[in-house]
Design a protein around this motif. Structure first.
Motif, PDB file in Angstrom:
ATOM      1  N   LYS A 113       7.154  -9.666  -3.685  1.00 52.78           N
ATOM      2  CA  LYS A 113       6.477  -8.715  -4.476  1.00 52.78           C
ATOM      3  C   LYS A 113       4.919  -9.019  -4.867  1.00 52.78           C
ATOM      4  O   LYS A 113       4.231  -8.004  -5.137  1.00 52.78           O
ATOM      5  N   ARG A 114       4.567 -10.615  -5.159  1.00 54.13           N
ATOM      6  CA  ARG A 114       3.315 -10.744  -5.602  1.00 54.13           C
ATOM      7  C   ARG A 114       2.455 -10.668  -4.523  1.00 54.13           C
ATOM      8  O   ARG A 114       1.230 -11.048  -4.712  1.00 54.13           O
ATOM      9  N   ARG A 115       2.672 -10.864  -3.225  1.00 54.84           N
ATOM     10  CA  ARG A 115       2.013 -10.794  -1.961  1.00 54.84           C
ATOM     11  C   ARG A 115       1.585  -9.276  -1.361  1.00 54.84           C
ATOM     12  O   ARG A 115       2.512  -8.454  -1.515  1.00 54.84           O
TER      13      ARG A 115
END
Length: 182
Positions: A113-115
């Motif tokens: 999700k952070r990428r």
């Protein structure tokens, strides 16, 4: 005085790096390899890349990112930054401008999700497809001033410098000579 202006009388400038000692004695700021490379890169980017970008109503950074996406998309934002030599904040600003024009898009990687994943749109791909032949011609014309031997030597030297100074082979810090330390 810089050795950039000095000439050996044979139509070729004297090389200030020829007899360079390990401490770089006598090396003037404008003769630093990094300074010379930056001047060359900035000049060529303005004169070649900048002209191609303006012809297509792009800024140079937009042009660079769109060209990278044309070759590599979809890709992670971190990979785009690494291959395009932009930090993430600056790349994000450029991507927002490209997204506003319908040339690129970003999404969150569902697996991480952070990428962020960056992609090129069909309109961006079509624009990049039109630009690519002009860019290749411009780059070929740039190299025409060099002989084949000079092109091969330049390419080899630039690759050698790049490979010697990558994160895999970090440069050791250079201490100032004892007489100049404060």
């Amino acid at each position: 005085m810089s050795t950039l202006k000095k000439n050996s009388g044979k139509g070729v400038e004297a090389c200030p790096w020829r007899d360079l000692g390990p401490q770089g004695g006598g090396l003037e700021l404008e003769d630093y390899p990094t300074a010379l490379l930056m001047r060359v890169a900035n000049h060529l980017q303005a004169e070649i890349t900048g002209v191609n970008a303006k012809l297509h109503e792009l800024s140079v950074p937009e042009y660079r990112i769109l060209s990278r996406l044309y070759v590599s998309a979809p890709m992670q934002l971190s990979a785009l930054c690494r291959t395009s030599f932009f930090d993430k904040a600056y790349a994000g600003r450029i991507l927002r401008a490209l997204e506003a024009r319908g040339l690129a898009l970003t999404s969150v990687d569902e697996a991480h999700k952070r990428r962020q994943i960056v992609d090129i749109t069909p309109a961006g791909r079509e624009l990049a497809r039109r630009i690519a032949p002009l860019a290749r011609r411009s780059q070929a014309r740039l190299l025409e001033v060099l002989s084949t031997d000079e092109r091969v030597a330049l390419y080899g030297a630039l690759k050698k410098l790049l490979n010697a100074n990558t994160p895999a082979a970090p440069a050791a810090p250079v201490a100032a000579p004892k007489e100049t330390r404060k």
